[in-house]
Design an enzyme around this catalytic site. Structure first.
Site, PDB file in Angstrom:
ATOM      1  N   GLU A   5       0.831  -1.205   0.000  1.00 60.35           N
ATOM      2  CA  GLU A   5       0.000   0.000   0.000  1.00 60.35           C
ATOM      3  C   GLU A   5       0.865   1.254   0.000  1.00 60.35           C
ATOM      4  O   GLU A   5       0.595   2.214  -0.725  1.00 60.35           O
ATOM      5  CB  GLU A   5      -0.917   0.021   1.240  1.00 60.35           C
ATOM      6  CG  GLU A   5      -1.822  -1.185   1.374  1.00 60.35           C
ATOM      7  CD  GLU A   5      -1.236  -2.302   2.229  1.00 60.35           C
ATOM      8  OE1 GLU A   5      -2.015  -2.947   2.955  1.00 60.35           O
ATOM      9  OE2 GLU A   5      -0.003  -2.545   2.169  1.00 60.35           O
TER      10      GLU A   5
ATOM     11  N   CYS B 100      -2.043  -2.830   7.557  1.00 59.07           N
ATOM     12  CA  CYS B 100      -1.553  -2.561   8.908  1.00 59.07           C
ATOM     13  C   CYS B 100      -1.859  -1.099   9.248  1.00 59.07           C
ATOM     14  O   CYS B 100      -2.320  -0.326   8.403  1.00 59.07           O
ATOM     15  CB  CYS B 100      -0.054  -2.833   8.994  1.00 59.07           C
ATOM     16  SG  CYS B 100       0.974  -1.616   8.126  1.00 59.07           S
TER      17      CYS B 100
END
Length: 165
Positions: free
Chosen positions: A82, A108
């Site tokens: 990401e 996360c």
């Protein structure tokens, strides 16, 4: 092959991005879609020009005697998929405001913050990851989080193989 839904199509792309990962622990891919077009891709691996763990003797985190997923991230040279997708967009001057991120693994906390700060409004993920703080942050700021409910990877690959022969 039946035409895949948009979520299936973009999740296929996220999973394809994941196969470029050099991480020895978890392969994560991300595709960011804006106005129904993919605008950025990322996979986990070290910064540009850095050596990959597979070339430096293995994963330092996994070598720790009490290794667990999510532990010792401070000694890992990799960025997450990401983060790399957000960085790619920034490097090429692409706004992610209002976009959707498709990720093969739930983000996360650090990735969630990066996606939020980049303007992502929706996250579609496939595999769960123990990230309760990420969920809490997303909920507080109104990010739409959806568990991918389309075909699994094996079904998708079987359909793809019929097309590419």
């Amino acid at each position: 092959m039946s035409r895949p839904s948009k979520d299936e199509y973009y999740m296929i792309l996220a999973k394809v991005a994941a196969i470029r990962s050099t991480c020895l622990s978890r392969k994560v891919g991300c595709v960011i879609v804006k106005d129904d077009s993919p605008v950025s891709f990322g996979f986990n691996g070290p910064a540009r020009k850095m050596e990959h763990c597979e070339d430096t003797g293995g994963c330092k985190r996994r070598a720790m005697p009490d290794y667990q997923s999510g532990k010792y991230l401070e000694i890992c040279p990799a960025s997450h998929g990401e983060q790399n997708a957000v960085a790619f967009a920034a490097r090429h001057g692409v706004s992610l405001d209002g976009a959707t991120a498709y990720v093969n693994t739930f983000p996360c906390k650090d990735c969630m913050n990066s996606l939020i700060n980049a303007g992502i409004e929706r996250i579609v993920y496939d595999a769960d990851y123990d990230a309760s703080l990420s969920s809490e942050i997303a909920k507080k700021v109104g990010i739409k989080i959806e568990k991918y409910e389309g075909k699994n990877a094996k079904e998708l690959l079987e359909e793809i193989s019929k097309v590419i022969k």
